[in-house]
Design an enzyme around this catalytic site. Structure first.
Site, mmCIF file in Angstrom:
data_model
loop_
_atom_site.group_PDB
_atom_site.id
_atom_site.type_symbol
_atom_site.label_atom_id
_atom_site.label_comp_id
_atom_site.label_asym_id
_atom_site.label_seq_id
_atom_site.Cartn_x
_atom_site.Cartn_y
_atom_site.Cartn_z
ATOM 1 N N MET A 1 48.947 47.374 34.557
ATOM 2 C CA MET A 1 47.890 46.383 33.773
ATOM 3 C C MET A 1 48.622 46.778 32.209
ATOM 4 O O MET A 1 48.690 47.871 31.538
ATOM 5 C CB MET A 1 46.596 46.844 33.447
ATOM 6 N N HIS B 1 44.750 39.628 43.102
ATOM 7 C CA HIS B 1 44.505 40.931 42.054
ATOM 8 C C HIS B 1 42.992 41.111 42.075
ATOM 9 O O HIS B 1 42.396 40.044 41.304
ATOM 10 C CB HIS B 1 45.211 40.527 40.821
ATOM 11 N N ASP C 1 43.729 35.838 40.020
ATOM 12 C CA ASP C 1 42.868 36.957 39.446
ATOM 13 C C ASP C 1 41.248 36.818 39.779
ATOM 14 O O ASP C 1 40.695 35.659 39.554
ATOM 15 C CB ASP C 1 42.813 36.722 38.144
ATOM 16 N N HIS D 1 49.994 34.429 41.769
ATOM 17 C CA HIS D 1 48.889 35.377 41.391
ATOM 18 C C HIS D 1 47.431 34.862 41.212
ATOM 19 O O HIS D 1 47.324 33.901 40.302
ATOM 20 C CB HIS D 1 49.427 36.047 40.070
ATOM 21 N N ASP E 1 51.414 43.004 34.397
ATOM 22 C CA ASP E 1 50.278 41.937 34.275
ATOM 23 C C ASP E 1 49.673 42.065 32.860
ATOM 24 O O ASP E 1 49.095 43.044 32.709
ATOM 25 C CB ASP E 1 49.346 42.248 35.442
ATOM 26 N N MET F 1 39.697 42.250 40.655
ATOM 27 C CA MET F 1 39.177 43.126 39.539
ATOM 28 C C MET F 1 37.620 43.152 39.930
ATOM 29 O O MET F 1 36.776 42.389 39.018
ATOM 30 C CB MET F 1 39.461 42.492 38.106
ATOM 31 N N SER G 1 50.033 33.373 37.041
ATOM 32 C CA SER G 1 48.593 33.499 37.235
ATOM 33 C C SER G 1 47.746 32.212 37.024
ATOM 34 O O SER G 1 47.919 31.591 35.919
ATOM 35 C CB SER G 1 48.207 34.676 36.294
HETATM 36 C C1 DX5 Z 1 44.210 39.912 33.077
HETATM 37 C C2 DX5 Z 1 44.557 39.135 34.413
HETATM 38 C C3 DX5 Z 1 46.002 38.664 34.470
HETATM 39 C C4 DX5 Z 1 46.171 37.556 33.504
HETATM 40 C C5 DX5 Z 1 47.174 37.570 32.600
HETATM 41 O O1 DX5 Z 1 43.188 40.518 33.647
HETATM 42 O O2 DX5 Z 1 44.702 40.052 35.419
HETATM 43 O O3 DX5 Z 1 46.826 38.290 35.528
HETATM 44 O O4 DX5 Z 1 46.109 36.014 34.140
HETATM 45 O O5 DX5 Z 1 47.297 36.529 31.658
HETATM 46 P P1 DX5 Z 1 48.348 36.430 30.476
HETATM 47 O O6 DX5 Z 1 49.930 36.228 31.011
HETATM 48 O O7 DX5 Z 1 47.914 35.378 29.592
HETATM 49 O O8 DX5 Z 1 48.264 37.814 29.533
HETATM 50 ZN ZN ZN Z 2 46.186 39.657 37.255
#
Ligand code: DX5
Ligand code: ZN
Length: 226
Positions: free
Chosen positions: A146, A75, A41, A39, A181, A77, A14
């Protein structure tokens, strides 16, 4: 089709935890180490408090990632994701994941993703029951479970996610990939794999380290991936 790689046992770095001042170099580092799913975000300051990036960055990376044989796993959000699906598809997204909690029209949103020519993903927050996937299971190529609350990198893995993954695997057709994730590292990833996950998003574990390539390869090895 390139996006079939999303169905394989893979780590998806990510970029949320990457150094944005040298984003292209960071992506090249993990792709040189073997990563093929990148990935991205996207956060809107409403569905989750932070604001991150949008189609401009997806577009900026698309040539590099596709040229190296990889795919962009976006992804979303963001609230009302169906309003932005086409813009991300046009920017070069190969897969687009929408949150069940972010729209009253999740069936419509998933169909919009498929009509835009992308793999369709449905994300569930930790508090959303696994059974919620059943009404749209036939529309989704992957379910993103998640394993932290969305919005930030570097959080601790939520332990109850393991049982939830087992429930999801039992509810979904075999053709549907399960992506995890949040808080994914060499300790949690193998346990998620045992519960049915095959795609492992990792931000801080990879990019928060001095040697992202080494971290990527160790994490991939921990789940028996390349
Ligand atoms: C969080 C994101 C993740 C994030 C994960 O809301 O969707 O993709 O990058 O980060 P780590 O791997 O540090 O938990
Ligand atoms: Zn993510």
């Amino acid at each position: 089709m390139r996006a079939e790689m999303m169905s394989e046992m893979r780590v998806a770095p990510s970029i949320l935890s990457a150094d944005f001042a040298r984003l292209g170099d960071q992506v090249a580092t993990v792709m040189d180490a073997g990563a093929r799913v990148i990935h991205v975000d996207v956060m809107d300051g409403h569905f989750v408090p932070p604001i991150t990036i949008g189609p401009l960055i997806v577009n900026a990376l698309a040539g590099q990632v596709h040229g190296a044989g990889g795919v962009l796993d976006v992804h979303l959000m963001i609230e009302r994701p169906e309003r932005h699906v086409q813009a991300f598809a046009d920017a070069g997204a190969d897969a687009i994941t929408v949150h069940l909690e972010a729209t009253a029209h999740v069936n419509f949103a998933l169909n919009a993703v498929k009509e835009a020519g992308c793999r369709a993903g449905l994300a569930l927050n930790p508090g959303t029951p696994a059974v919620a996937v059943t009404e749209v299971a036939d529309l989704v190529d992957h379910v993103l479970c998640m394993t932290v609350n969305p919005g930030w990198g570097g959080q601790s893995f939520i332990e109850s996610s393991i049982d939830k993954l087992t429930r999801l695997r039992g509810l979904l057709p075999a053709s549907c990939t399960i992506e995890v994730d949040g808080g994914v590292d060499t300790e949690t990833a193998p346990r998620c794999a045992d519960a049915g996950a095959t795609l492992f998003v990792a931000g801080s574990h990879v990019f928060g380290a001095p040697d992202p390539a080494q971290r990527y390869q160790a994490l991939a090895a921990s789940i028996g991936s390349i």
